[in-house]
Scaffold this active site. Structure first.
Site, PDB file in Angstrom:
ATOM      1  N   THR A  88       0.826  -1.206   0.000  1.00  0.00           N
ATOM      2  CA  THR A  88       0.000   0.000   0.000  1.00  0.00           C
ATOM      3  C   THR A  88       0.860   1.256   0.000  1.00  0.00           C
ATOM      4  O   THR A  88       0.563   2.236  -0.702  1.00  0.00           O
ATOM      5  CB  THR A  88      -0.940  -0.007   1.225  1.00  0.00           C
ATOM      6  OG1 THR A  88      -1.657  -1.250   1.253  1.00  0.00           O
ATOM      7  CG2 THR A  88      -1.914   1.153   1.175  1.00  0.00           C
ATOM      8  N   HIS A 169      -0.680  -9.572  -5.931  1.00  0.00           N
ATOM      9  CA  HIS A 169       0.241 -10.409  -5.157  1.00  0.00           C
ATOM     10  C   HIS A 169       0.592 -11.678  -5.926  1.00  0.00           C
ATOM     11  O   HIS A 169       1.280 -12.558  -5.396  1.00  0.00           O
ATOM     12  CB  HIS A 169      -0.392 -10.794  -3.820  1.00  0.00           C
ATOM     13  CG  HIS A 169      -0.621  -9.629  -2.899  1.00  0.00           C
ATOM     14  ND1 HIS A 169       0.334  -8.671  -2.663  1.00  0.00           N
ATOM     15  CD2 HIS A 169      -1.707  -9.287  -2.142  1.00  0.00           C
ATOM     16  CE1 HIS A 169      -0.149  -7.788  -1.801  1.00  0.00           C
ATOM     17  NE2 HIS A 169      -1.380  -8.120  -1.490  1.00  0.00           N
ATOM     18  N   ARG A 191      10.232  -8.108   1.469  1.00  0.00           N
ATOM     19  CA  ARG A 191      10.382  -7.738   2.879  1.00  0.00           C
ATOM     20  C   ARG A 191      10.759  -8.960   3.706  1.00  0.00           C
ATOM     21  O   ARG A 191      10.395 -10.101   3.358  1.00  0.00           O
ATOM     22  CB  ARG A 191       9.060  -7.143   3.387  1.00  0.00           C
ATOM     23  CG  ARG A 191       9.116  -6.561   4.785  1.00  0.00           C
ATOM     24  CD  ARG A 191       7.742  -6.096   5.235  1.00  0.00           C
ATOM     25  NE  ARG A 191       7.798  -5.375   6.498  1.00  0.00           N
ATOM     26  CZ  ARG A 191       6.724  -4.977   7.183  1.00  0.00           C
ATOM     27  NH1 ARG A 191       5.508  -5.234   6.703  1.00  0.00           N
ATOM     28  NH2 ARG A 191       6.864  -4.331   8.327  1.00  0.00           N
ATOM     29  N   ASP A 291       3.084   7.732  10.477  1.00  0.00           N
ATOM     30  CA  ASP A 291       2.080   8.337  11.357  1.00  0.00           C
ATOM     31  C   ASP A 291       0.997   9.060  10.565  1.00  0.00           C
ATOM     32  O   ASP A 291      -0.182   9.053  10.955  1.00  0.00           O
ATOM     33  CB  ASP A 291       2.742   9.315  12.338  1.00  0.00           C
ATOM     34  CG  ASP A 291       3.608   8.601  13.359  1.00  0.00           C
ATOM     35  OD1 ASP A 291       3.401   7.384  13.550  1.00  0.00           O
ATOM     36  OD2 ASP A 291       4.488   9.245  13.956  1.00  0.00           O
ATOM     37  N   ARG A 319      -0.447  -0.795   9.830  1.00  0.00           N
ATOM     38  CA  ARG A 319      -0.020  -1.034  11.212  1.00  0.00           C
ATOM     39  C   ARG A 319       1.147  -0.111  11.583  1.00  0.00           C
ATOM     40  O   ARG A 319       1.056   1.086  11.446  1.00  0.00           O
ATOM     41  CB  ARG A 319       0.339  -2.514  11.379  1.00  0.00           C
ATOM     42  CG  ARG A 319      -0.862  -3.446  11.175  1.00  0.00           C
ATOM     43  CD  ARG A 319      -0.500  -4.903  11.371  1.00  0.00           C
ATOM     44  NE  ARG A 319      -0.002  -5.146  12.715  1.00  0.00           N
ATOM     45  CZ  ARG A 319       1.273  -5.425  12.996  1.00  0.00           C
ATOM     46  NH1 ARG A 319       2.177  -5.479  12.040  1.00  0.00           N
ATOM     47  NH2 ARG A 319       1.647  -5.647  14.249  1.00  0.00           N
TER      48      ARG A 319
END
Length: 357
Positions: A88, A169, A191, A291, A319
């Protein structure tokens, strides 16, 4: 007796009649029953695809050939990742860079619309969709949105006349074989598997289309054994890594993005053949700062939460964005097991592939 693969071969040409070259095989009954208990959003069962055994819910069967035979265009931009690898974050960066930093449109139009998810529809089981409709039966607008959940995006992409931005994906081997030859640009992000697994665990709990009910250690074992959607992880990463030097491919590591976001923005800008000032790059980096990103309704799937597709009592879709957050989830034994698995699989890569921290 082993389950029969679901594909039809033309007796004359020897090719699959639906244009999809790989066998799709049902997961064995014992494993399937266990998985249905753990992933309650799927109601029929799970399949594995081809020799690498890529793992999907039953809905993949009806769409496999449509993804494989999707007609890419020269100006398409694909973001390809294993889930929870900064997808994202990358999408928002790419879309803004390719659209003259149009923050106004980005704030008004959800990322799911600006940068649709190619294969999402095959994860929406009809019984689960019926539950969503029943829960929202007195809200006509919500029901209309739910009805469209399983509209295949390959169809809507065909109707688009403007430049297309495509999230997927799917690994390269399940996408159009001529994808890179068409001129489409592909950004692949990898990642650390420990961070991926933790984040994917939360997503599978949050999304009711997945409906995971177990704990993290059990999820990790499913992840390690290739029994979560889009797995096996290492095969997926390997396909991206092996194509990193091809024209129109940019391979990124999430950890590098996190370490120096401005440098990543500059690299992606060059790849997309656009140019921005240092001040504009700094503003984009601030927009993407985690943030700020967590509170951006355009990217945090608030539209799906409003429909009840995301659980309100679970973690938000965006998250922490931090690298190394896995340490809170792995005890010593699980961590040793994970490290052995990672080191074993890293041997399949050449020396230039960095060790994950």
């Amino acid at each position: 007796m082993a389950p029969t693969p679901t594909y039809i071969v033309n007796a004359v040409t020897g090719e699959n009649e639906d244009g999809f070259p790989l066998a799709i095989q049902d997961v064995d009954k014992e494993t399937n029953d266990e998985l249905l208990d753990s992933f309650t959003g799927e109601k029929s069962g799970f399949v594995q695809v081809g020799p690498k055994k890529y793992f999907f819910p039953s809905g993949y069967k009806r769409e496999a050939s449509n993804y494989y035979n999707f007609k890419a265009r020269p100006d398409d931009v694909f973001v390809i990742t294993f889930p929870r690898s900064g997808t994202t974050w990358t999408q928002e960066m790419v879309w803004l860079l390719a659209n003259k930093l149009d923050y106004e449109r980005a704030s008004e139009e959800p990322l799911t619309k600006r940068f649709p998810f190619l294969e999402f529809s095959c994860f929406v089981h009809q019984d689960t969709k019926s539950t969503f409709l029943k829960e929202n039966q007195y809200d006509t607008d919500k029901c209309k949105k739910i009805e469209n959940l399983d509209t295949p995006h390959w169809k809507t992409f065909e109707e688009k006349t403007e430049r297309r931005f495509i999230k997927t994906h799917l690994p390269f081997s399940l996408l159009p074989p001529d994808l890179l030859e068409t001129g489409s640009k592909v950004i692949y992000v990898a990642r650390n598997p420990k961070d991926v697994a933790v984040s994917f665990y939360h997503l599978n709990r949050t999304y009711r289309t997945q409906g995971y009910t177990g704990d993290f250690p059990q999820f990790w074992r499913y992840f390690q054994n290739g029994l979560v959607a889009w797995a096996p992880y290492w095969e997926h990463i390997k396909e991206g890594w092996n194509r990193r030097n091809e024209n129109n491919v940019l391979f990124l590591f999430y950890e590098d993005m996190n370490k120096d976001l401005k440098q990543t923005i500059a690299k992606v800008s060059d790849f997309l053949e656009v140019s921005y000032s240092d001040r504009e790059i700094s503003k984009l980096a601030e927009h993407l700062r985690i943030d700020n990103f967590k509170n951006n309704k355009s990217v945090n799937k608030s539209d799906l939460r409003d429909l009840g597709i995301l659980l309100s009592n679970e973690e938000s879709f965006i998250r922490t964005g931090k690298s190394g957050g896995w340490r809170s989830y792995f005890d010593d034994e699980l961590n040793r097991e994970a490290d052995e698995w990672i080191q074993k699989n890293l041997r399949a890569f050449d020396h230039s592939f960095p060790a994950f921290p």
